[in-house]
Structures are given as structure tokens and as C-alpha cells.
Design an enzyme around this catalytic site. Structure first.
Site, mmCIF file in Angstrom:
data_model
loop_
_atom_site.group_PDB
_atom_site.id
_atom_site.type_symbol
_atom_site.label_atom_id
_atom_site.label_comp_id
_atom_site.label_asym_id
_atom_site.label_seq_id
_atom_site.Cartn_x
_atom_site.Cartn_y
_atom_site.Cartn_z
ATOM 1 C CE1 TYR A 61 25.434 67.563 19.959
ATOM 2 C CE2 TYR A 61 24.057 69.514 20.055
ATOM 3 C CZ TYR A 61 24.218 68.171 19.777
ATOM 4 O OH TYR A 61 23.147 67.439 19.321
ATOM 5 C CG HIS A 120 22.139 63.582 23.631
ATOM 6 N ND1 HIS A 120 23.247 64.399 23.667
ATOM 7 C CD2 HIS A 120 21.932 63.298 22.311
ATOM 8 C CE1 HIS A 120 23.688 64.594 22.444
ATOM 9 N NE2 HIS A 120 22.905 63.931 21.602
#
Length: 305
Positions: free
Chosen positions: A47, A128
Site C-alpha cells: 500500500y 498476501h
């Protein structure tokens, strides 16, 4: 078992997802989440190339009593020309992402995340998006996270994905604590139900993310995207009928979208992203508002059409 709060803040938007957010606005978003009772915070190196982790860590530094989640699987490599990011975040950086689900890569990823967050440990580490790296994630990433759990660097191990079949395999083959499932158990897409049922049977907690399906369910009058692409007309029409049904019961569509996943016994939490204080305050208020039980059969009939 980790005690997961019911509502969490997804910190991708304060990592400049799609649009730039300055430091003050990012801090105000986290402050508003805290003041609204939010005690679960989810971030990732991905992110904003670490920007989300740095901002979230700074905002939480003087606080305690929260659950903090980050992710492994993408290493941030320095030394490249400073250029705009190409993965949807409005940042310029000399860092580039590199997939790495090896034992060494996962340990390095978490250690670097701890530095950016400014904490000695995190509550939850999620594998992830290992879609194209399933074997390595299963054979190397998970065992290394298990070692780090025994060392006290993390309290719980999870997997976070936009699909349900790989997480189902992990639930069946490992001792996962948590699954974060994005967009596959919503008012418009319940394809992840087999995973949720298996999690309930095995005592694995589920965090439902992407409850708005990237935007289509985020407003009282549906518009925008479904899974990050323009919503097909038929799906947009169904979302509008869901909204009309909600309105008859005095409920908004986003309120129902947040409440729906929590009806499944495996789902402990929902995580919603926000890029402003106003957004997270509004979502927290909707999440706390009761939804009439009589609404759900009506929505189910529309959703199955």
C-alpha cells in the site's frame, strides 16, 4: 485465538490508493477511526510502497489496545529511478515491489514492516495474494510465519486474498488463525461461502474485506465499479434493486453491505477503507446501526435473481 474487533480500518487509501492524501488528512482519518471506536487496523507494504505502514504506525504510536495487521509476500527493493508507482498508488518512489514468499523473504518483509510501523511486533501477519506462488507460500512462507509466531513477532497467521479456493486449501492444510477474504462474500457475490463454512467448522476466523465490491455497494444509490472495473449493466440493476429493498426497511445499501458478512458464524470482523475522517465516521456509524431481521430474506430473493 486472537480477539478480532468487529470493525476495522483498511489503510490502503491513506497509502494514496488512486489519489494523493497528505499526511494531515491521513492522520485525521486514523484519529477519526480511533474516536469512532475502531480498534482493528490493516495495512501492507504494497500500500503506497510502505507509505501506509509509516502513516499508520505514526498515528498509532501513542495508543494501545488495538489489533494491528500487516502482510507479507511483496518485498520493497530500493535503488531504482524515482518514478510514479504503476500499481494504483499515487506515490513517487525509488522502491519497486518484488514477489517473495520464501522463508528469508517473509522474515525480511515482516522485519522491515516492523521498522516502518515503529512497533516490536504485530498481532496478525497475512500471506498476501499468493495466487501465482501457492506452493512456495505453503511450503516456505507459512512455516516461517509459524516460527515467528513462536518467537512472539506475531500473534496470529493468516492469508489475505480476493479469491476463496487457495485460502480454502490453506485452511485445510495448515494451522491458520485468520482468513481475510476480499469481495467474495458480499450482497452481490457469495462465491466464498464454501470457504466460510470450512472456516466455521475448523474455528478459523474470517475478516471480510471488500464488502462494497470496490464501490458499487458503497453509496445509497449504486454507481461506479465492481471489482475495480465498470459495473456491468445487469449487476448495476441488481444493486439498484437491493438499494430499493433496503430503503423500504429504512436501511441504506452500504449499511446492509457491512452488516451482511457478519451474519455468517465464521466472520468476526469487516474491514473498510477510508481516505478521510468523514468517510470512516460515516461507515462506523452505519456499522453500529441495527438492521431489521426481516430485511435479509427480502435481500436474499433479490440477490439470487
Amino acid at each position: 485465538m486472537i480477539d478480532l474487533p468487529r470493525l476495522g480500518l483498511g489503510a490502503a487509501p491513506i497509502g494514496n490508493l488512486y489519489a494523493e492524501v497528505d499526511d494531515a488528512q491521513a492522520r485525521a482519518t486514523v484519529d477519526a477511526a480511533w474516536d469512532s471506536g475502531v480498534r482493528l487496523y490493516d495495512t501492507a507494504p504494497h500500500y503506497g510502497l510502505g507509505l501506509s505502514e509509516r502513516r499508520l504506525g505514526a498515528a498509532l504510536r501513542e495508543r494501545s489496545g488495538y489489533v494491528l495487521s500487516t502482510k507479507v509476500g511483496r518485498l520493497l527493493e530500493p535503488g531504482y529511478p524515482v518514478e510514479p508507482d504503476t500499481a494504483g498508488f499515487a506515490v513517487r518512489s525509488d522502491l519497486r515491489r518484488r514477489w517473495d514468499f520464501s522463508a528469508a523473504g517473509v522474515r525480511r518483509s515482516l522485519e522491515e514492516s516492523l521498522v516502518r510501523l515503529g512497533v516490536p511486533a504485530v498481532d496478525l501477519a497475512l500471506i498476501h495474494d499468493p495466487d501465482d506462488h501457492v506452493e512456495q507460500a505453503l511450503e516456505e512462507a507459512y512455516p516461517e510465519l509459524d516460527r515467528m509466531r513462536s518467537e512472539g513477532l506475531i500473534r496470529a497467521i493468516g492469508i489475505g486474498m480476493n479469491q476463496w479456493k487457495v485460502p480454502l486449501w490453506f485452511v485445510q492444510e495448515t494451522d491458520l488463525d485468520v482468513v481475510m477474504l476480499a469481495g467474495r462474500y458480499t450482497l452481490l457475490d457469495q462465491s466464498g461461502l464454501p470457504l466460510l463454512d470450512e472456516c466455521a467448522a475448523r474455528g478459523v476466523q474470517v475478516i471480510a474485506a471488500g464488502v462494497f465490491n470496490s464501490g458499487l455497494l458503497a453509496t445509497p444509490e449504486p454507481a461506479g465499479t465492481f471489482d475495480y472495473l465498470p459495473a456491468p449493466p445487469a449487476l448495476l440493476d441488481r444493486a439498484r434493486r437491493l438499494a430499493q429493498t433496503c430503503e423500504r426497511f429504512g436501511v441504506s445499501l452500504p449499511q446492509a453491505a457491512m452488516a451482511f458478512p457478519l451474519r455468517h458464524p465464521a466472520v468476526s470482523s469487516i474491514v473498510v477503507g477510508a481516505k478521510s475522517a468523514a468517510e470512516i465516521r460515516a461507515n462506523a456509524a452505519l456499522a453500529a446501526a441495527p438492521v431489521p431481521e426481516a430485511l435479509w430474506p427480502e435481500l436474499s430473493s433479490v440477490a439470487s435473481e
